[in-house]
Motif scaffolding. Structure first.
Motif, PDB file in Angstrom:
ATOM      1  N   TYR A  83       0.859  -1.187   0.000  1.00  0.00           N
ATOM      2  CA  TYR A  83       0.000   0.000   0.000  1.00  0.00           C
ATOM      3  C   TYR A  83       0.886   1.225   0.000  1.00  0.00           C
ATOM      4  O   TYR A  83       2.079   1.150   0.329  1.00  0.00           O
ATOM      5  N   PHE A  84       0.320   2.337  -0.418  1.00  0.00           N
ATOM      6  CA  PHE A  84       1.129   3.547  -0.464  1.00  0.00           C
ATOM      7  C   PHE A  84       0.759   4.484   0.665  1.00  0.00           C
ATOM      8  O   PHE A  84      -0.412   4.758   0.928  1.00  0.00           O
ATOM      9  N   TYR A  85       1.749   4.942   1.361  1.00  0.00           N
ATOM     10  CA  TYR A  85       1.538   5.940   2.388  1.00  0.00           C
ATOM     11  C   TYR A  85       2.861   6.675   2.577  1.00  0.00           C
ATOM     12  O   TYR A  85       3.918   6.056   2.451  1.00  0.00           O
ATOM     13  N   PRO A  86       2.840   7.984   2.841  1.00  0.00           N
ATOM     14  CA  PRO A  86       4.102   8.720   2.895  1.00  0.00           C
ATOM     15  C   PRO A  86       5.107   8.169   3.922  1.00  0.00           C
ATOM     16  O   PRO A  86       6.318   8.301   3.735  1.00  0.00           O
ATOM     17  N   ASP A  87       4.592   7.540   4.995  1.00  0.00           N
ATOM     18  CA  ASP A  87       5.538   7.049   6.005  1.00  0.00           C
ATOM     19  C   ASP A  87       6.004   5.613   5.726  1.00  0.00           C
ATOM     20  O   ASP A  87       6.580   4.954   6.576  1.00  0.00           O
ATOM     21  N   LEU A  88       5.736   5.143   4.510  1.00  0.00           N
ATOM     22  CA  LEU A  88       6.130   3.781   4.126  1.00  0.00           C
ATOM     23  C   LEU A  88       6.878   3.835   2.796  1.00  0.00           C
ATOM     24  O   LEU A  88       6.325   3.536   1.737  1.00  0.00           O
ATOM     25  N   PRO A  89       8.140   4.244   2.833  1.00  0.00           N
ATOM     26  CA  PRO A  89       8.839   4.531   1.568  1.00  0.00           C
ATOM     27  C   PRO A  89       8.981   3.333   0.632  1.00  0.00           C
ATOM     28  O   PRO A  89       9.060   3.525  -0.573  1.00  0.00           O
ATOM     29  N   ALA A 130       5.673   1.100  10.590  1.00  0.00           N
ATOM     30  CA  ALA A 130       5.933   2.125   9.572  1.00  0.00           C
ATOM     31  C   ALA A 130       6.547   3.350  10.260  1.00  0.00           C
ATOM     32  O   ALA A 130       6.688   3.368  11.483  1.00  0.00           O
ATOM     33  N   GLY A 131       6.881   4.357   9.479  1.00  0.00           N
ATOM     34  CA  GLY A 131       7.367   5.606  10.069  1.00  0.00           C
ATOM     35  C   GLY A 131       6.183   6.404  10.608  1.00  0.00           C
ATOM     36  O   GLY A 131       5.081   5.880  10.775  1.00  0.00           O
ATOM     37  N   LYS A 132       6.449   7.670  10.885  1.00  0.00           N
ATOM     38  CA  LYS A 132       5.388   8.506  11.457  1.00  0.00           C
ATOM     39  C   LYS A 132       5.247   9.790  10.653  1.00  0.00           C
ATOM     40  O   LYS A 132       6.252  10.390  10.283  1.00  0.00           O
ATOM     41  N   SER A 133       4.000  10.194  10.433  1.00  0.00           N
ATOM     42  CA  SER A 133       3.763  11.505   9.822  1.00  0.00           C
ATOM     43  C   SER A 133       3.602  12.513  10.950  1.00  0.00           C
ATOM     44  O   SER A 133       2.878  12.269  11.899  1.00  0.00           O
ATOM     45  N   GLN A 141       2.612  21.945   6.347  1.00  0.00           N
ATOM     46  CA  GLN A 141       3.274  20.799   5.727  1.00  0.00           C
ATOM     47  C   GLN A 141       3.226  19.622   6.689  1.00  0.00           C
ATOM     48  O   GLN A 141       3.010  19.800   7.885  1.00  0.00           O
ATOM     49  N   THR A 142       3.447  18.437   6.156  1.00  0.00           N
ATOM     50  CA  THR A 142       3.545  17.262   7.010  1.00  0.00           C
ATOM     51  C   THR A 142       4.980  16.768   6.987  1.00  0.00           C
ATOM     52  O   THR A 142       5.576  16.646   5.911  1.00  0.00           O
ATOM     53  N   GLY A 143       5.538  16.537   8.161  1.00  0.00           N
ATOM     54  CA  GLY A 143       6.899  16.000   8.230  1.00  0.00           C
ATOM     55  C   GLY A 143       6.850  14.490   8.289  1.00  0.00           C
ATOM     56  O   GLY A 143       5.832  13.901   8.663  1.00  0.00           O
ATOM     57  N   ILE A 144       7.929  13.863   7.873  1.00  0.00           N
ATOM     58  CA  ILE A 144       7.995  12.401   7.956  1.00  0.00           C
ATOM     59  C   ILE A 144       9.201  12.023   8.803  1.00  0.00           C
ATOM     60  O   ILE A 144      10.321  12.465   8.533  1.00  0.00           O
ATOM     61  N   ALA A 149      10.294   3.333  11.417  1.00  0.00           N
ATOM     62  CA  ALA A 149      10.189   2.363  10.318  1.00  0.00           C
ATOM     63  C   ALA A 149      11.091   1.167  10.595  1.00  0.00           C
ATOM     64  O   ALA A 149      12.273   1.322  10.891  1.00  0.00           O
ATOM     65  N   GLY A 150      10.514  -0.016  10.537  1.00  0.00           N
ATOM     66  CA  GLY A 150      11.300  -1.229  10.751  1.00  0.00           C
ATOM     67  C   GLY A 150      11.385  -1.681  12.200  1.00  0.00           C
ATOM     68  O   GLY A 150      12.039  -2.675  12.500  1.00  0.00           O
ATOM     69  N   THR A 151      10.725  -0.960  13.108  1.00  0.00           N
ATOM     70  CA  THR A 151      10.665  -1.436  14.496  1.00  0.00           C
ATOM     71  C   THR A 151       9.822  -2.717  14.530  1.00  0.00           C
ATOM     72  O   THR A 151       8.761  -2.762  13.919  1.00  0.00           O
ATOM     73  N   PRO A 152      10.303  -3.766  15.201  1.00  0.00           N
ATOM     74  CA  PRO A 152       9.532  -5.016  15.178  1.00  0.00           C
ATOM     75  C   PRO A 152       8.237  -4.930  15.967  1.00  0.00           C
ATOM     76  O   PRO A 152       8.189  -4.351  17.047  1.00  0.00           O
ATOM     77  N   LEU A 153       7.193  -5.506  15.389  1.00  0.00           N
ATOM     78  CA  LEU A 153       5.894  -5.561  16.055  1.00  0.00           C
ATOM     79  C   LEU A 153       5.405  -6.997  16.060  1.00  0.00           C
ATOM     80  O   LEU A 153       5.735  -7.759  15.157  1.00  0.00           O
TER      81      LEU A 153
END
Ligand code: ADP
Ligand code: MG
Length: 479
Positions: A83-89, A130-133, A141-144, A149-153
Motif C-alpha cells: 500500500y502507499f503511504y508517505p511514512d512507508l517509503p 511504519a514511520g510517522k507523519s 506541511q507534514t513531516g515524515i 520504520a522497521g521497528t519489530p511488532l
C-alpha cells in the motif's frame, strides 16, 4: 445497551518488541531520537538493500505464543503487504499473512458480571512498523520521521469473543500484563509501543450471524478503548433502530469530542496484493528451540496470582491486582520480605494507600517516594503496636511528602501509640466527666453513644491511644 442488541468485539493489538535493533536492519529502535537519525538504508527502502531477520524478534514472538498456549509454527512466512503511504517509503510493509508465527491461543479474562471467560487468540504475526507523519510540527506541511520504520511488532488478533467494552479492556490489560512480564515490550502506550484497533459490531440478541463491523484505529489508552467501543456500540444500535445499515469502514476516535468518526472505507485483503517476500527465507523454528524458550519463560501473571494466594494467603482479587503489574508485584514481595507484618496487611497497603497516592500524583510504582523499605518499616511499627493503623496513614503521608522514614517521623512528631493503661484511664475519666448528658443517655440504655465516647477519647489522645484499650476501659467504667 438495551437487551435487544448484543455487541461483538474483536481486537487487533500492536505490540512493539523491545529488541535493540530493528526487525530487518541494524538501526537502533530507541525512542525519542531526532527525526530520521535512526533509519538506515534498509528502513528507508532504498534500492539494492536486503532485509536480514532479527532472531531476537522471532524468539520474542514465540515467547508470547507460548504464554497464551498457542501453537508456534515450525515454518512461517513473511509477506509483502502493498500500500502507499508517505511514512512507508518501500511501498509495502513486510508482515506475515498466510503463515503467521503464532496461531490458536487463548486467554482467560474477566467477563461482565465478574466471572471468567476464555477469549480466543486467532493469530499473532511478526511485522515491521511504519514511520510517522508529523502533522503538528509544521504549519502547512507534514513531516515524515522514519525512525520508527522497521521497528519489530507483533500484531495479536483476537477472535470476536468479547461482548462489552469492559471485557475488551480486561482482555487488553491481560495482554499488556503478559508482554510486560515476558519483558518483550516496554508496553508504553503514550509512546505507541502498545496500541489497539477495535472491531465492533452489534446483532440482535440470540442471532448467530455477526453484524457488519467497523474498525476503530489506533487506540492508545485503556480508557480510550473503553470509551470508543461504548460510543460505537450505541451509535450502531441507533443506526439499526433507525432502519439504516452499518457501513463497514475504518473510524477514528476523537477523545476530545468522545466520539468516533469515519476515516476511510475498509480495505479488503485483496487490496493489499499480498505475496511472499522474495527477499526473505521462510522462518523455520526447530522443536528443541521452542522447548528451550518454553523452559526459560518467566513466571506469568496468572501463575503469579495463584502463587500469591497460596504463599501469602491473599484473596483472589488482591492476588490478581498485585500480580498484574510486574513492578507492583516486585514491590509487594520486597515489602513482605522486609517486615514482620501480616502479608495481607502488606497487600492492603499496596493496593490501597500506596496505589491511591500513586494515582493522585500520576506516578509509576518504580518512582514511588515511599520505597518498599520505608513501607516495610511503617508496617512493622503497626504490627509491634508502636502506632495505630490510623496514625500509620498520617505517617505514610509524611513519608510521601519526603519527611523521612517512619521511625524518625514517629519520634520527631511524638506519634508513639499510648498503651500505658494509667495514661489512657486519665483520658477516659476526662471524657466521661466532660459529657454527663451522654453518660446519662448510655446508662438509660442508649448503647449507640458508646461510639461517641471512643471517638472523644481518641480525639483527646490525638489518635494515639490504643483503641482496644480505650474500648475495654470505657466498658469497665460505664458498667
Ligand atoms: P482485517 O481487519 O484485517 O480485515 P479480520 O477479518 O481477520 O481482519 O478481523 C480482524 C478483527 O476483527 C479480529 O479481531 C476479528 O475478531 C474481528 N472481527 C471480525 N468480524 C467481526 C465482527 N463482525 N464484529 C466484531 N469483530 C469482528
Ligand atoms: Mg484490521
Amino acid at each position: 445497551m438495551t437487551a435487544k442488541w448484543e455487541a461483538v468485539i474483536g481486537l487487533e493489538i500492536h505490540v512493539q518488541l523491545a529488541t535493540r535493533s530493528k526487525i530487518f536492519s541494524a538501526a537502533s529502535t530507541a525512542f525519542g531520537a531526532e527525526p530520521n537519525t535512526q533509519a538506515c538504508a534498509v528502513d528507508l527502502g532504498l534500492p539494492g538493500v536486503l532485509p536480514v531477520l532479527n532472531s531476537e524478534a522471532v524468539r520474542m514472538a514465540a515467547m508470547f505464543g507460548l504464554a497464551v498456549n498457542a501453537k508456534i509454527a515450525k515454518r512461517s512466512v513473511f509477506a509483502r503487504k502493498n500500500y502507499f503511504y508517505p511514512d512507508l517509503p518501500k511501498g509495502y510493509q513486510i508482515s506475515q499473512y498466510e503463515l503467521p508465527i503464532v496461531e490458536h491461543g487463548q486467554l482467560e479474562v474477566v467477563s461482565d458480571g465478574g466471572g471468567r471467560k476464555i477469549v480466543g487468540i486467532t493469530r499473532a504475526h511478526l511485522e515491521e512498523d511504519a514511520g510517522k507523519s508529523l502533522h503538528e510540527e509544521f504549519s502547512d506541511q507534514t513531516g515524515i520521521d522514519l525512525n520508527r520504520a522497521g521497528t519489530p511488532l507483533i500484531e495479536i488478533v483476537s477472535e470476536p469473543d468479547m461482548r462489552s467494552a469492559k471485557e475488551a479492556v480486561s482482555y487488553m490489560k491481560k495482554i499488556h500484563s503478559i508482554v510486560r512480564h515476558l519483558e518483550i515490550s516496554d508496553g508504553n502506550m503514550q509512546e505507541g509501543s502498545f496500541r489497539c484497533d477495535a472491531n465492533v459490531s452489534v446483532r440482535p440478541a440470540g442471532q448467530e450471524a455477526l453484524g457488519t463491523r467497523t474498525e476503530i484505529k489506533n487506540l492508545n489508552s485503556f480508557r480510550f478503548v473503553e470509551r470508543a467501543i461504548e460510543f460505537e456500540i450505541k451509535r450502531q444500535i441507533r443506526v439499526l433502530e433507525d432502519g439504516r445499515e452499518v457501513v463497514q469502514e475504518t473510524r477514528l476516535y476523537d477523545a476530545g469530542e468522545d466520539e468516533t468518526r469515519p476515516m476511510r472505507s475498509k480495505e479488503e485483503a485483496d487490496d493489499y496484493r499480498y505475496f511472499p517476500d522474495p527477499d526473505l527465507l521462510p522462518v523455520v523454528i526447530r522443536s528443541e528451540v521452542i522447548e528451550d524458550i518454553k523452559r526459560q519463560l518467566p513466571e506469568l501473571p496468572a501463575e503469579k496470582a495463584s502463587r500469591f494466594r497460596l504463599e501469602y494467603g491473599l484473596n483472589e482479587q488482591d492476588a490478581e491486582i498485585l500480580a498484574m503489574n510486574k513492578e507492583v508485584a516486585e514491590y509487594f514481595e520486597q515489602t513482605v520480605r522486609k517486615t514482620s507484618a501480616d502479608t495481607r496487611r502488606v497487600a492492603n497497603w499496596v493496593t490501597g494507600e500506596l496505589n491511591a497516592a500513586l494515582s493522585v500524583d500520576n506516578l509509576d510504582i518504580t518512582s514511588s517516594p515511599v520505597t518498599s523499605d520505608m513501607l516495610a518499616g511503617l508496617l512493622t511499627r503497626i504490627e509491634d503496636g508502636t502506632i495505630s493503623g490510623k496514625i500509620a496513614k498520617e505517617i505514610f503521608r509524611s513519608m510521601w511528602a519526603g519527611e523521612g522514614e517512619a521511625d524518625s517521623i514517629i519520634e520527631s512528631k511524638g506519634l508513639r501509640q499510648i498503651t500505658d493503661t494509667l495514661e489512657i484511664e486519665l483520658l477516659v475519666d476526662q471524657v466521661l466527666l466532660d459529657n454527663p448528658v451522654q453518660v446519662g443517655q448510655f446508662k438509660s440504655g442508649k448503647d449507640k453513644v458508646f461510639g461517641f465516647f471512643v471517638g472523644q477519647v481518641m480525639k483527646l489522645s490525638k489518635g494515639k491511644a490504643n483503641p482496644q484499650q480505650v474500648n475495654s476501659l470505657l466498658r469497665k467504667k460505664l458498667q
